[in-house]
Scaffold this motif. Structure first.
Motif, short mmCIF file in Angstrom:
data_model
loop_
_atom_site.label_atom_id
_atom_site.label_comp_id
_atom_site.label_asym_id
_atom_site.label_seq_id
_atom_site.Cartn_x
_atom_site.Cartn_y
_atom_site.Cartn_z
N LYS A 37 0.83 -1.21 0.00
CA LYS A 37 0.00 0.00 0.00
C LYS A 37 0.87 1.26 0.00
CE LYS A 37 -3.99 -2.05 2.28
NZ LYS A 37 -5.25 -1.60 1.74
N ALA A 38 1.96 1.23 0.77
CA ALA A 38 2.86 2.39 0.81
C ALA A 38 3.52 2.62 -0.55
CB ALA A 38 3.92 2.18 1.90
N ALA A 39 3.96 1.53 -1.17
CA ALA A 39 4.60 1.65 -2.48
C ALA A 39 3.60 2.13 -3.53
CB ALA A 39 5.20 0.31 -2.89
N ALA A 40 2.40 1.61 -3.47
CA ALA A 40 1.36 2.06 -4.40
C ALA A 40 1.03 3.53 -4.16
CB ALA A 40 0.10 1.21 -4.25
N GLY A 41 0.99 3.92 -2.89
CA GLY A 41 0.74 5.32 -2.56
C GLY A 41 1.80 6.23 -3.13
N ALA A 42 3.06 5.83 -3.00
CA ALA A 42 4.15 6.64 -3.54
C ALA A 42 4.04 6.74 -5.06
CB ALA A 42 5.50 6.05 -3.14
N ALA A 43 3.77 5.61 -5.71
CA ALA A 43 3.66 5.60 -7.17
C ALA A 43 2.49 6.47 -7.64
CB ALA A 43 3.51 4.17 -7.68
N LEU A 44 1.36 6.31 -6.99
CA LEU A 44 0.18 7.10 -7.38
C LEU A 44 0.41 8.59 -7.15
CD1 LEU A 44 -2.66 4.75 -6.10
CD2 LEU A 44 -2.13 5.31 -8.49
N HIS A 45 1.07 8.92 -6.04
CA HIS A 45 1.35 10.33 -5.77
C HIS A 45 2.25 10.90 -6.86
CE1 HIS A 45 1.47 13.91 -3.29
NE2 HIS A 45 2.76 13.99 -3.60
N ALA A 75 7.39 9.94 1.67
CA ALA A 75 6.84 11.26 1.99
C ALA A 75 7.93 12.33 1.91
CB ALA A 75 6.21 11.25 3.38
N GLY A 76 9.11 12.02 2.43
CA GLY A 76 10.21 12.98 2.36
C GLY A 76 10.73 13.16 0.95
N ALA A 77 10.94 12.06 0.25
CA ALA A 77 11.51 12.11 -1.10
C ALA A 77 10.58 12.83 -2.07
CB ALA A 77 11.80 10.70 -1.60
N LEU A 78 9.28 12.64 -1.88
CA LEU A 78 8.30 13.25 -2.78
C LEU A 78 7.84 14.63 -2.30
CD1 LEU A 78 6.15 10.07 -3.50
CD2 LEU A 78 7.87 11.12 -4.99
N GLY A 79 8.30 15.04 -1.12
CA GLY A 79 7.94 16.36 -0.61
C GLY A 79 6.47 16.49 -0.27
N VAL A 80 5.89 15.46 0.32
CA VAL A 80 4.46 15.44 0.62
C VAL A 80 4.21 16.15 1.95
CG1 VAL A 80 2.38 14.02 0.74
CG2 VAL A 80 4.34 13.23 -0.60
N VAL A 81 4.10 17.47 1.89
CA VAL A 81 3.92 18.27 3.11
C VAL A 81 2.59 17.98 3.79
CG1 VAL A 81 5.48 20.11 2.36
CG2 VAL A 81 3.04 20.25 1.82
N GLU A 82 1.64 17.44 3.07
CA GLU A 82 0.34 17.11 3.67
C GLU A 82 0.47 16.04 4.74
OE1 GLU A 82 -0.40 18.28 -0.65
OE2 GLU A 82 1.04 17.05 0.43
N LEU A 83 1.58 15.31 4.75
CA LEU A 83 1.78 14.24 5.72
C LEU A 83 2.61 14.67 6.93
CD1 LEU A 83 2.32 11.26 3.26
CD2 LEU A 83 0.27 11.80 4.60
N ILE A 84 2.93 15.94 7.02
CA ILE A 84 3.71 16.43 8.17
C ILE A 84 3.03 16.11 9.50
CG2 ILE A 84 4.56 18.51 9.34
CD1 ILE A 84 5.36 19.56 6.54
N PRO A 85 1.71 16.24 9.64
CA PRO A 85 1.10 15.88 10.94
C PRO A 85 1.33 14.41 11.32
CG PRO A 85 -0.43 17.20 9.64
CD PRO A 85 0.72 16.86 8.74
N GLU A 86 1.23 13.51 10.37
CA GLU A 86 1.46 12.10 10.67
C GLU A 86 2.92 11.84 11.01
OE1 GLU A 86 -0.37 13.26 8.13
OE2 GLU A 86 -2.34 12.36 8.53
N LEU A 87 3.82 12.48 10.28
CA LEU A 87 5.25 12.33 10.58
C LEU A 87 5.58 12.94 11.93
CD1 LEU A 87 6.68 13.15 7.04
CD2 LEU A 87 6.47 10.90 8.10
N SER A 88 4.93 14.02 12.28
CA SER A 88 5.15 14.64 13.60
C SER A 88 4.74 13.70 14.72
CB SER A 88 4.36 15.95 13.70
OG SER A 88 4.83 16.88 12.76
N ARG A 89 3.63 13.01 14.54
CA ARG A 89 3.20 12.05 15.56
C ARG A 89 4.22 10.91 15.69
NH1 ARG A 89 -1.79 13.89 14.02
NH2 ARG A 89 -2.13 12.46 12.28
N LEU A 90 4.78 10.48 14.57
CA LEU A 90 5.79 9.42 14.62
C LEU A 90 7.06 9.90 15.34
CD1 LEU A 90 5.54 7.92 11.02
CD2 LEU A 90 4.64 6.96 13.16
N ALA A 91 7.39 11.17 15.20
CA ALA A 91 8.58 11.71 15.85
C ALA A 91 8.43 11.71 17.37
CB ALA A 91 8.86 13.13 15.35
N GLY A 92 7.21 11.69 17.84
CA GLY A 92 6.97 11.73 19.28
C GLY A 92 6.88 10.36 19.92
N ARG A 93 6.97 9.30 19.12
CA ARG A 93 6.84 7.95 19.67
C ARG A 93 8.07 7.13 19.31
NH1 ARG A 93 0.95 6.71 17.37
NH2 ARG A 93 2.26 6.47 15.55
#
Length: 132
Positions: A37-45, A75-93
């Motif tokens: 799903k992640a790979a498909a998400g990256a490709a579709l994006h 998310a980082g490689a593609l510059g998907v700023v819309e995912l910053i909230p999710e990445l922020s939550r991961l940074a806290g755990r």
């Protein structure tokens, strides 16, 4: 799924927009691995399909962690700023995704949006605390 992931990436890199339905169909199964799903998400994006963002978000927030680091890197490689909230939550755990990959993704996103900076600082602080 390795060959399927490579094929999706190649189709996206070549800009084969006719592949979007096949890629989305491959990821739509309830039983599809999170990594797929992640790979498909990256490709579709990369192909400009909004379902890519949805799939990347699902991989980042899934209960299971397989595929999460792939989604972080994408998310980082593609510059998907819309995912910053999710990445922020991961940074806290802890134990959510490879921390070095998360740091690199946030560093890339800071260049596009200052909203990633607090998460990057939080991650650096956690890293400093773990080193002590």
């Amino acid at each position: 799924p390795g060959l399927v992931i490579e094929a999706m990436d190649a189709l996206a890199a070549l800009g084969v927009r006719d592949a979007t339905e096949a890629i989305a169909r491959r990821a739509s199964s309830v039983f599809a691995p999170i990594l797929l799903k992640a790979a498909a998400g990256a490709a579709l994006h990369r192909l400009g399909d909004p379902r890519g963002l949805v799939l990347l978000r699902q991989a980042l927030t899934a209960w299971r962690g397989d595929g999460r680091t792939f989604a972080v890197e994408a998310a980082g490689a593609l510059g998907v700023v819309e995912l910053i909230p999710e990445l922020s939550r991961l940074a806290g755990r802890s134990a959510t995704a490879d921390q070095a990959t998360l740091a690199r993704a946030l560093e890339r996103l800071v260049q596009r949006s200052p909203a990633a900076l607090p998460a990057l600082r939080k991650l650096a602080q956690r890293s400093d605390e773990a080193a002590e």
